[in-house]
Design an enzyme around this catalytic site. Sequence first.
Site, PDB file in Angstrom:
ATOM      1  N   ASP A  47    -109.847  -2.866 -42.979  1.00 29.43           N
ATOM      2  CA  ASP A  47    -110.864  -3.015 -44.023  1.00 29.43           C
ATOM      3  C   ASP A  47    -110.592  -2.096 -45.219  1.00 29.43           C
ATOM      4  O   ASP A  47    -111.480  -1.735 -45.968  1.00 29.43           O
ATOM      5  CB  ASP A  47    -112.265  -2.746 -43.443  1.00 29.43           C
ATOM      6  CG  ASP A  47    -112.340  -1.376 -42.756  1.00 29.43           C
ATOM      7  OD1 ASP A  47    -111.284  -0.697 -42.685  1.00 29.43           O
ATOM      8  OD2 ASP A  47    -113.422  -1.008 -42.298  1.00 29.43           O
ATOM      9  N   HIS A 250     -84.080  -0.024 -57.699  1.00 34.99           N
ATOM     10  CA  HIS A 250     -85.523   0.154 -57.511  1.00 34.99           C
ATOM     11  C   HIS A 250     -85.786   0.791 -56.146  1.00 34.99           C
ATOM     12  O   HIS A 250     -86.477   0.233 -55.305  1.00 34.99           O
ATOM     13  CB  HIS A 250     -86.266  -1.188 -57.652  1.00 34.99           C
ATOM     14  CG  HIS A 250     -86.380  -1.649 -59.067  1.00 34.99           C
ATOM     15  ND1 HIS A 250     -86.770  -2.919 -59.413  1.00 34.99           N
ATOM     16  CD2 HIS A 250     -86.154  -1.001 -60.239  1.00 34.99           C
ATOM     17  CE1 HIS A 250     -86.773  -3.024 -60.737  1.00 34.99           C
ATOM     18  NE2 HIS A 250     -86.404  -1.882 -61.253  1.00 34.99           N
ATOM     19  N   ASP A 267     -87.325   7.858 -62.161  1.00 40.31           N
ATOM     20  CA  ASP A 267     -87.783   6.803 -63.077  1.00 40.31           C
ATOM     21  C   ASP A 267     -89.273   6.666 -62.826  1.00 40.31           C
ATOM     22  O   ASP A 267     -89.697   6.127 -61.796  1.00 40.31           O
ATOM     23  CB  ASP A 267     -87.034   5.497 -62.754  1.00 40.31           C
ATOM     24  CG  ASP A 267     -87.420   4.342 -63.684  1.00 40.31           C
ATOM     25  OD1 ASP A 267     -88.426   4.474 -64.404  1.00 40.31           O
ATOM     26  OD2 ASP A 267     -86.720   3.316 -63.657  1.00 40.31           O
ATOM     27  N   ASP A 278     -92.296   4.460 -69.429  1.00 41.51           N
ATOM     28  CA  ASP A 278     -91.245   4.054 -68.478  1.00 41.51           C
ATOM     29  C   ASP A 278     -90.020   4.925 -68.780  1.00 41.51           C
ATOM     30  O   ASP A 278     -89.196   4.576 -69.623  1.00 41.51           O
ATOM     31  CB  ASP A 278     -90.936   2.562 -68.659  1.00 41.51           C
ATOM     32  CG  ASP A 278     -89.867   2.081 -67.679  1.00 41.51           C
ATOM     33  OD1 ASP A 278     -89.513   2.843 -66.758  1.00 41.51           O
ATOM     34  OD2 ASP A 278     -89.377   0.942 -67.844  1.00 41.51           O
ATOM     35  N   HIS A 357     -77.874  -4.217 -64.451  1.00 38.64           N
ATOM     36  CA  HIS A 357     -79.148  -4.615 -65.078  1.00 38.64           C
ATOM     37  C   HIS A 357     -78.997  -4.737 -66.590  1.00 38.64           C
ATOM     38  O   HIS A 357     -77.937  -4.472 -67.147  1.00 38.64           O
ATOM     39  CB  HIS A 357     -80.264  -3.629 -64.706  1.00 38.64           C
ATOM     40  CG  HIS A 357     -79.987  -2.194 -65.085  1.00 38.64           C
ATOM     41  ND1 HIS A 357     -80.077  -1.742 -66.376  1.00 38.64           N
ATOM     42  CD2 HIS A 357     -79.629  -1.110 -64.332  1.00 38.64           C
ATOM     43  CE1 HIS A 357     -79.806  -0.444 -66.410  1.00 38.64           C
ATOM     44  NE2 HIS A 357     -79.505  -0.037 -65.180  1.00 38.64           N
ATOM     45  N   HIS A 361     -86.260  -3.693 -71.829  1.00 40.30           N
ATOM     46  CA  HIS A 361     -87.291  -4.737 -71.738  1.00 40.30           C
ATOM     47  C   HIS A 361     -88.474  -4.334 -72.597  1.00 40.30           C
ATOM     48  O   HIS A 361     -88.667  -3.136 -72.883  1.00 40.30           O
ATOM     49  CB  HIS A 361     -87.719  -4.908 -70.270  1.00 40.30           C
ATOM     50  CG  HIS A 361     -88.037  -3.606 -69.600  1.00 40.30           C
ATOM     51  ND1 HIS A 361     -89.248  -2.973 -69.736  1.00 40.30           N
ATOM     52  CD2 HIS A 361     -87.279  -2.761 -68.829  1.00 40.30           C
ATOM     53  CE1 HIS A 361     -89.234  -1.830 -69.056  1.00 40.30           C
ATOM     54  NE2 HIS A 361     -88.044  -1.673 -68.510  1.00 40.30           N
ATOM     55  N   HIS A 368     -92.771  -4.265 -67.480  1.00 42.03           N
ATOM     56  CA  HIS A 368     -91.903  -5.307 -68.039  1.00 42.03           C
ATOM     57  C   HIS A 368     -92.845  -6.227 -68.789  1.00 42.03           C
ATOM     58  O   HIS A 368     -93.395  -7.173 -68.232  1.00 42.03           O
ATOM     59  CB  HIS A 368     -91.138  -6.043 -66.928  1.00 42.03           C
ATOM     60  CG  HIS A 368     -90.242  -5.121 -66.147  1.00 42.03           C
ATOM     61  ND1 HIS A 368     -89.878  -5.335 -64.852  1.00 42.03           N
ATOM     62  CD2 HIS A 368     -89.634  -3.951 -66.494  1.00 42.03           C
ATOM     63  CE1 HIS A 368     -89.097  -4.343 -64.431  1.00 42.03           C
ATOM     64  NE2 HIS A 368     -88.934  -3.498 -65.411  1.00 42.03           N
ATOM     65  N   GLU A 391     -82.127   1.754 -71.625  1.00 38.96           N
ATOM     66  CA  GLU A 391     -81.877   2.417 -70.341  1.00 38.96           C
ATOM     67  C   GLU A 391     -80.510   2.077 -69.750  1.00 38.96           C
ATOM     68  O   GLU A 391     -80.405   1.450 -68.693  1.00 38.96           O
ATOM     69  CB  GLU A 391     -82.979   2.052 -69.349  1.00 38.96           C
ATOM     70  CG  GLU A 391     -83.323   0.569 -69.253  1.00 38.96           C
ATOM     71  CD  GLU A 391     -84.455   0.305 -68.257  1.00 38.96           C
ATOM     72  OE1 GLU A 391     -84.338   0.784 -67.103  1.00 38.96           O
ATOM     73  OE2 GLU A 391     -85.426  -0.367 -68.606  1.00 38.96           O
ATOM     74  N   TYR A 395     -73.886   3.132 -61.693  1.00 37.67           N
ATOM     75  CA  TYR A 395     -74.265   3.354 -60.294  1.00 37.67           C
ATOM     76  C   TYR A 395     -73.038   3.088 -59.424  1.00 37.67           C
ATOM     77  O   TYR A 395     -72.529   1.960 -59.414  1.00 37.67           O
ATOM     78  CB  TYR A 395     -75.409   2.407 -59.890  1.00 37.67           C
ATOM     79  CG  TYR A 395     -76.505   2.356 -60.939  1.00 37.67           C
ATOM     80  CD1 TYR A 395     -77.572   3.250 -60.892  1.00 37.67           C
ATOM     81  CD2 TYR A 395     -76.440   1.442 -61.998  1.00 37.67           C
ATOM     82  CE1 TYR A 395     -78.555   3.231 -61.878  1.00 37.67           C
ATOM     83  CE2 TYR A 395     -77.412   1.424 -62.985  1.00 37.67           C
ATOM     84  CZ  TYR A 395     -78.466   2.314 -62.918  1.00 37.67           C
ATOM     85  OH  TYR A 395     -79.427   2.296 -63.898  1.00 37.67           O
ATOM     86  N   ARG A 413     -79.065   7.072 -64.779  1.00 34.93           N
ATOM     87  CA  ARG A 413     -79.743   6.207 -65.773  1.00 34.93           C
ATOM     88  C   ARG A 413     -80.519   7.137 -66.692  1.00 34.93           C
ATOM     89  O   ARG A 413     -81.082   8.146 -66.221  1.00 34.93           O
ATOM     90  CB  ARG A 413     -80.686   5.203 -65.088  1.00 34.93           C
ATOM     91  CG  ARG A 413     -81.462   4.349 -66.066  1.00 34.93           C
ATOM     92  CD  ARG A 413     -82.117   3.105 -65.444  1.00 34.93           C
ATOM     93  NE  ARG A 413     -83.162   3.374 -64.485  1.00 34.93           N
ATOM     94  CZ  ARG A 413     -83.049   3.229 -63.163  1.00 34.93           C
ATOM     95  NH1 ARG A 413     -81.907   2.824 -62.640  1.00 34.93           N
ATOM     96  NH2 ARG A 413     -84.060   3.490 -62.367  1.00 34.93           N
ATOM     97  N   GLU A 415     -83.442   6.722 -69.708  1.00 40.21           N
ATOM     98  CA  GLU A 415     -84.318   5.678 -70.253  1.00 40.21           C
ATOM     99  C   GLU A 415     -85.367   6.282 -71.179  1.00 40.21           C
ATOM    100  O   GLU A 415     -86.107   7.184 -70.794  1.00 40.21           O
ATOM    101  CB  GLU A 415     -85.011   4.952 -69.091  1.00 40.21           C
ATOM    102  CG  GLU A 415     -86.035   3.923 -69.542  1.00 40.21           C
ATOM    103  CD  GLU A 415     -86.624   3.125 -68.372  1.00 40.21           C
ATOM    104  OE1 GLU A 415     -86.720   3.667 -67.261  1.00 40.21           O
ATOM    105  OE2 GLU A 415     -87.000   1.959 -68.603  1.00 40.21           O
TER     106      GLU A 415
HETATM  107  N1  GLY Z   1     -89.016   1.297 -64.065  1.00 40.37           N
HETATM  108  C1  GLY Z   1     -88.500  -0.007 -64.052  1.00 40.37           C
HETATM  109  C2  GLY Z   1     -87.581  -0.237 -65.153  1.00 40.37           C
HETATM  110  O1  GLY Z   1     -87.055   0.706 -65.714  1.00 40.37           O
HETATM  111  O2  GLY Z   1     -87.354  -1.342 -65.557  1.00 40.37           O
HETATM  112 MN    MN Z   2     -87.428   0.201 -67.745  1.00 43.77          MN
HETATM  113 MN    MN Z   3     -87.782   2.678 -65.650  1.00 40.95          MN
END
Ligand code: GLY
Ligand code: MN
Ligand code: MN
Length: 447
Positions: A47, A250, A267, A278, A357, A361, A368, A391, A395, A413, A415
């Site tokens: 619950d 991720h 991140d 982000d 990637h 975005h 996103h 970003e 890797y 990375r 970003e």
């Molecule tokens: N945190 C997800 C991305 O960087 O797209």
């Molecule tokens: Mn991002």
């Molecule tokens: Mn990110």
Amino acid sequence: MRKPMANFNEIKSRKIKLKKYLQECGEDLSRTAVLVFANREKLRNHDVHYPFRQDTNFYYLTGFEEPDSVFLYRPNAEKETTLFVRDKDPERETWDGFRYGVHDTRVEFKVDSTYSLKDLESVMPSLLVDRDVLYYSLFHSEEDDEIVKRIVTEVRFRSGRSGKGNMIIKDPYTALGEMRIIKSEFEIDALRKAADISCEAHIELMKSMHVGVGEKFLHGLFLKEIMQRGAQREGYGSIMATGPNATTLHYVFNDMICQEGDLFLVDAGAEYNYYTGDVTRTYPVNGRFTRHQVRLYDSVLQIQKSLIEMVKPGMTLKEIGDTAIEQLTELMVEENLLKGNVKELITQQAYRKYYPHGIGHWLGSDVHDAGKYKIKDESRKLEPGMVFTIEPGIYIPLDDSFAPEELKGIGIRIEDNILVTPEGHENLTLKAPKEVSDLETIIGSKS
Ligand code: GLY
Ligand code: MN
Ligand code: MN
């Protein structure tokens, strides 16, 4: 009573924008309606519910945070805006907290009419009989789709023997996405605040970083730091990835211990009043980059900075993304990760092994965020008021048999969140350190 945190002048201007957009799409406003459902509460176990977060488009048009509600917009009607909401219920409110109820929702959220959710299916058809086109996004919720099916069927019955078929259903997501992609001053302020909070929390993590600290501890610390500064929640599941965990894009587990010699990739972004940061930073757990780490890190940093410099109105994300691919592929060849001719490697998409990637975005209420990336098959030109991430990353899996030994298990990375301005751009997340010397000064300074 809880005070709504939405800005109703802003919400009013969104409805005017929506009206204009529908008109530009060739709709007859007096025969068109827009229907958006709120999120429902979801059971987590037994619950216990998942923490509730309102559907972005629903919040965008109403500022109303209660689950299960339904918003109907009928442009040019005497009462254009209608919300169906949960009734007040002293017993449920004793257990689960405050509800506005039918009367106070109308007053506090400045809609033209409100009804009880109990009356949704009996009242809604009468509000739709004079409309031919219904903007409603199918296939997100079977439960909502079933309700809409019954309502639309009832509307057809009520039209009698008119020769009319069902209302035409169109998806409002494109329209709302196009509205959301150019941020207003109010939205930019919220994004700026989300960015500031995110950066300050990143700094606190850097200060607390040391060998032996847990990813879980760091995640908890990030949440504490953003909430202390007014954020409601994280904008997405934070990635706290030490060592080879950083090669999982991720990474979700956040349950390992930061080890001597590891790089740490974080991140994470704060959500402030439904706008999110982000931000990704990568730095050494022990406060000193190794020779190999710094070479690779600084190369990615220089690439990231040169990509940000490209941002100005008229540029496209594709041009920035293509430049990233070119520069990262060159780096992969220099570092003996790939062998061959850079142009050919790009054609073969060989870089995807280490950079799988995109370059970024749209960013806004959703991490996103909504909005088209292409207009008529062409990558869309950047305009002032757009916000997006840059970003680049690299890797190198631990079990990659091809990579030089010293690079295996490294994930990097970097970003930032970039606002397009009439003159060029503004980096909203500049406050989070990323230069090697700044990182080496700040890491572990509190531990
Ligand atoms: N945190 C997800 C991305 O960087 O797209
Ligand atoms: Mn991002
Ligand atoms: Mn990110």
